[in-house]
Design a protein around this motif. Sequence first.
Motif, PDB file in Angstrom:
ATOM      1  N   THR A 109      15.178  76.056  44.960  1.00 40.17           N
ATOM      2  CA  THR A 109      15.996  75.547  46.060  1.00 40.17           C
ATOM      3  C   THR A 109      17.298  76.318  46.208  1.00 40.17           C
ATOM      4  OG1 THR A 109      15.026  73.345  45.859  1.00 40.17           O
ATOM      5  CG2 THR A 109      17.139  73.508  47.000  1.00 40.17           C
ATOM      6  N   VAL A 110      17.976  76.624  45.104  1.00 40.03           N
ATOM      7  CA  VAL A 110      19.232  77.380  45.232  1.00 40.03           C
ATOM      8  C   VAL A 110      18.949  78.809  45.695  1.00 40.03           C
ATOM      9  CG1 VAL A 110      20.521  75.949  43.602  1.00 40.03           C
ATOM     10  CG2 VAL A 110      19.315  77.996  42.761  1.00 40.03           C
ATOM     11  N   CYS A 111      17.808  79.368  45.333  1.00 46.48           N
ATOM     12  CA  CYS A 111      17.447  80.694  45.838  1.00 46.48           C
ATOM     13  C   CYS A 111      17.184  80.634  47.340  1.00 46.48           C
ATOM     14  CB  CYS A 111      16.225  81.244  45.111  1.00 46.48           C
ATOM     15  SG  CYS A 111      16.564  81.835  43.433  1.00 46.48           S
ATOM     16  N   ALA A 112      16.437  79.613  47.777  1.00 45.71           N
ATOM     17  CA  ALA A 112      16.179  79.452  49.210  1.00 45.71           C
ATOM     18  C   ALA A 112      17.485  79.292  49.982  1.00 45.71           C
ATOM     19  CB  ALA A 112      15.268  78.254  49.444  1.00 45.71           C
ATOM     20  N   GLU A 113      18.390  78.481  49.474  1.00 46.41           N
ATOM     21  CA  GLU A 113      19.667  78.240  50.149  1.00 46.41           C
ATOM     22  C   GLU A 113      20.545  79.486  50.181  1.00 46.41           C
ATOM     23  OE1 GLU A 113      20.109  73.484  48.958  1.00 46.41           O
ATOM     24  OE2 GLU A 113      21.119  75.039  47.774  1.00 46.41           O
ATOM     25  N   SER A 114      20.416  80.325  49.143  1.00 43.90           N
ATOM     26  CA  SER A 114      21.288  81.499  49.002  1.00 43.90           C
ATOM     27  C   SER A 114      20.713  82.752  49.651  1.00 43.90           C
ATOM     28  CB  SER A 114      21.543  81.779  47.518  1.00 43.90           C
ATOM     29  OG  SER A 114      22.074  80.655  46.857  1.00 43.90           O
ATOM     30  N   GLY A 115      19.522  82.658  50.223  1.00 42.48           N
ATOM     31  CA  GLY A 115      18.894  83.843  50.787  1.00 42.48           C
ATOM     32  C   GLY A 115      18.472  84.835  49.727  1.00 42.48           C
ATOM     33  N   LEU A 119      22.701  77.628  37.910  1.00 38.91           N
ATOM     34  CA  LEU A 119      21.585  78.201  38.654  1.00 38.91           C
ATOM     35  C   LEU A 119      22.051  78.750  39.996  1.00 38.91           C
ATOM     36  CD1 LEU A 119      18.740  75.585  38.025  1.00 38.91           C
ATOM     37  CD2 LEU A 119      19.162  77.740  36.809  1.00 38.91           C
ATOM     38  N   ARG A 120      22.949  78.033  40.648  1.00 40.85           N
ATOM     39  CA  ARG A 120      23.464  78.499  41.937  1.00 40.85           C
ATOM     40  C   ARG A 120      24.266  79.790  41.755  1.00 40.85           C
ATOM     41  NH1 ARG A 120      25.295  74.086  43.373  1.00 40.85           N
ATOM     42  NH2 ARG A 120      23.567  73.433  44.727  1.00 40.85           N
ATOM     43  N   ALA A 121      25.058  79.851  40.699  1.00 39.12           N
ATOM     44  CA  ALA A 121      25.822  81.069  40.429  1.00 39.12           C
ATOM     45  C   ALA A 121      24.883  82.243  40.149  1.00 39.12           C
ATOM     46  CB  ALA A 121      26.760  80.839  39.241  1.00 39.12           C
ATOM     47  N   LEU A 122      23.809  81.974  39.443  1.00 39.44           N
ATOM     48  CA  LEU A 122      22.808  83.009  39.186  1.00 39.44           C
ATOM     49  C   LEU A 122      22.206  83.503  40.495  1.00 39.44           C
ATOM     50  CD1 LEU A 122      19.998  82.831  36.497  1.00 39.44           C
ATOM     51  CD2 LEU A 122      19.500  83.531  38.815  1.00 39.44           C
ATOM     52  N   ALA A 123      21.814  82.569  41.362  1.00 38.12           N
ATOM     53  CA  ALA A 123      21.123  82.925  42.606  1.00 38.12           C
ATOM     54  C   ALA A 123      21.999  83.787  43.512  1.00 38.12           C
ATOM     55  CB  ALA A 123      20.667  81.665  43.336  1.00 38.12           C
ATOM     56  N   SER A 143      17.648 102.202  27.820  1.00 37.66           N
ATOM     57  CA  SER A 143      18.071 102.075  29.211  1.00 37.66           C
ATOM     58  C   SER A 143      18.615 100.687  29.531  1.00 37.66           C
ATOM     59  CB  SER A 143      16.906 102.391  30.146  1.00 37.66           C
ATOM     60  OG  SER A 143      15.807 101.522  29.886  1.00 37.66           O
ATOM     61  N   ALA A 144      18.294  99.688  28.682  1.00 41.44           N
ATOM     62  CA  ALA A 144      18.748  98.320  28.904  1.00 41.44           C
ATOM     63  C   ALA A 144      20.020  97.975  28.129  1.00 41.44           C
ATOM     64  CB  ALA A 144      17.645  97.330  28.537  1.00 41.44           C
ATOM     65  N   ALA A 145      20.570  98.916  27.411  1.00 44.21           N
ATOM     66  CA  ALA A 145      21.672  98.614  26.494  1.00 44.21           C
ATOM     67  C   ALA A 145      22.890  98.026  27.191  1.00 44.21           C
ATOM     68  CB  ALA A 145      22.065  99.882  25.724  1.00 44.21           C
ATOM     69  N   GLN A 146      23.102  98.408  28.445  1.00 45.78           N
ATOM     70  CA  GLN A 146      24.284  97.921  29.165  1.00 45.78           C
ATOM     71  C   GLN A 146      23.955  96.832  30.188  1.00 45.78           C
ATOM     72  OE1 GLN A 146      27.298  98.932  28.139  1.00 45.78           O
ATOM     73  NE2 GLN A 146      26.142 100.112  26.620  1.00 45.78           N
ATOM     74  N   TRP A 147      22.744  96.320  30.168  1.00 47.91           N
ATOM     75  CA  TRP A 147      22.401  95.258  31.119  1.00 47.91           C
ATOM     76  C   TRP A 147      23.284  94.032  30.883  1.00 47.91           C
ATOM     77  CZ3 TRP A 147      16.301  94.882  31.240  1.00 47.91           C
ATOM     78  CH2 TRP A 147      15.788  96.003  31.923  1.00 47.91           C
ATOM     79  N   PRO A 148      23.853  93.455  31.923  1.00 49.33           N
ATOM     80  CA  PRO A 148      24.661  92.242  31.757  1.00 49.33           C
ATOM     81  C   PRO A 148      23.812  91.050  31.314  1.00 49.33           C
ATOM     82  CG  PRO A 148      25.153  93.334  33.837  1.00 49.33           C
ATOM     83  CD  PRO A 148      23.918  93.978  33.297  1.00 49.33           C
ATOM     84  N   LEU A 149      24.463  90.099  30.671  1.00 54.02           N
ATOM     85  CA  LEU A 149      23.832  88.858  30.237  1.00 54.02           C
ATOM     86  C   LEU A 149      24.445  87.699  31.019  1.00 54.02           C
ATOM     87  CD1 LEU A 149      23.873  89.461  26.369  1.00 54.02           C
ATOM     88  CD2 LEU A 149      22.128  90.142  28.029  1.00 54.02           C
ATOM     89  N   VAL A 150      23.592  86.809  31.496  1.00 55.01           N
ATOM     90  CA  VAL A 150      24.037  85.695  32.337  1.00 55.01           C
ATOM     91  C   VAL A 150      23.584  84.384  31.706  1.00 55.01           C
ATOM     92  CG1 VAL A 150      23.896  84.621  34.611  1.00 55.01           C
ATOM     93  CG2 VAL A 150      23.867  87.132  34.411  1.00 55.01           C
ATOM     94  N   GLU A 151      24.514  83.492  31.457  1.00 55.45           N
ATOM     95  CA  GLU A 151      24.178  82.182  30.893  1.00 55.45           C
ATOM     96  C   GLU A 151      23.806  81.229  32.020  1.00 55.45           C
ATOM     97  OE1 GLU A 151      25.875  79.219  27.397  1.00 55.45           O
ATOM     98  OE2 GLU A 151      27.236  80.573  28.452  1.00 55.45           O
ATOM     99  N   ALA A 152      22.601  80.676  31.949  1.00 53.46           N
ATOM    100  CA  ALA A 152      22.137  79.735  32.968  1.00 53.46           C
ATOM    101  C   ALA A 152      21.179  78.756  32.330  1.00 53.46           C
ATOM    102  CB  ALA A 152      21.462  80.471  34.121  1.00 53.46           C
ATOM    103  N   ASP A 153      21.227  77.515  32.791  1.00 54.58           N
ATOM    104  CA  ASP A 153      20.418  76.445  32.212  1.00 54.58           C
ATOM    105  C   ASP A 153      19.725  75.691  33.331  1.00 54.58           C
ATOM    106  OD1 ASP A 153      19.522  73.947  31.072  1.00 54.58           O
ATOM    107  OD2 ASP A 153      20.942  74.249  29.433  1.00 54.58           O
TER     108      ASP A 153
END
Length: 421
Positions: free
Chosen positions: A108-114, A82-86, A65-75
């Motif tokens: 912080t980026v999650c808080a700012e991004s809602g 991180l902001r793009a991820l949030a 079921s996870a075979a098509q899950w997208p992958l996101v590069e974040a550091d």
Amino acid sequence: MTSTDPTDSTSTQRDYDIVVYGATGFVGRLTAAYLAEHAPANTKVALAGRSLTRLEAVRKSLPASAAQWPLVEADANDIDSLRALAVSTRVVITTVGPYAKYGLPLTTVCAESGTDYVDLTGEVLFARKSIDANHEIARRTGARIIHSCGFDSIPSDIGVHVLYSAVTDAGAGELTDTTLVVSAMRGGVSGGTIDSLRTQIDEVKKDGKLRRLAARPYSLSPDRSLEPDLGRQSDVVLVNGKDIAPGVRGWKAPFVMASYNTRVVRRSNALREWAYGKEFRYREVMSVGSSIASPVFAGAVSAGLGALVVGMTVLPKKILDRVLPKPGEGPSPKAQDSGHFTMDLYTTTTSGAHYRSRVKATGDPGYKATSVMLGESALALVHNRSELPDAAGVLTPATGIGDALVTRLRDAGFEIWAKKA
């Protein structure tokens, strides 16, 4: 279980519903596997981390079921990633620790991004920094920043939550002296847990103010000046069972996680404007049996915990590295399956009534059971929006998810109840 459409009008349209950040780590992999097996089919999940190659390897190890899950590069050291991820997701699950080293920018980026956020931290100083940096921002954006959605501190926080609900429903007054007893527990320790403990010890060694802050019973409360004066509240306690509730036998030893869990529960009470009670006193201990020798066993556990902290404080890192598990390591699958925990909570109300609650589950508490708690916390934020408390900010499991989490965990096999004793 009530479910709602993940793209309903209560939230902004995002690319994903849940991103598991740190999916290549020990608990991250477990959590991703849990979501692959148990998330509703319409849940949009992505995996995130520093290395796309390692993420691809994790994805291949998961159910189909996870075979098509997208992958996101974040550091953690790249705020733009991180902001793009949030902004891409409705909920972030992060298992990247120690949180004191790597966690604050993401909160912080999650808080700012809602963007709603859940983690499994047990670090007092990190949680305090997050509260100070993010609470008001998250309240404005509507984000729920919910720390400690694993064995730290869901059994404690939700155990008191259902206890409070039962007492309130019965009109039995408010909670007063309340004690959590670890009645049974079996589980291992990972390198990530050890690394988090080391980080916090290093912080308090360098700064006396931080040491005093970490030691305060209300160190996570919104405003200490508004807390009731209940006298000294110590986390390292030896307690005779008969002083906890009628019928509880044997002496109880200090519980290693009490110094964090108790502060989370006290924050829940304060965020609810002291609904549990202005006389609410809370402590956590663990059972060492009920034989005549229980005082000796309890004393030995207390001494052992003290020796562990002293050892990690004074011994050189290179010596500790030889004997302690390294980050990324954890219990074997067999050990995870054989783990379990039972938490029993006892309270006396202002009307003199005695109530009891229980939170019990199978699976290694800090790893297999934690992946369930972490996964279900995120799923509740996605699929149970109408059932969530009306709250935003830096919250706790009880004040940020509440009954929706109780329902989901019961459906996942947890035993959770509260009743008059």
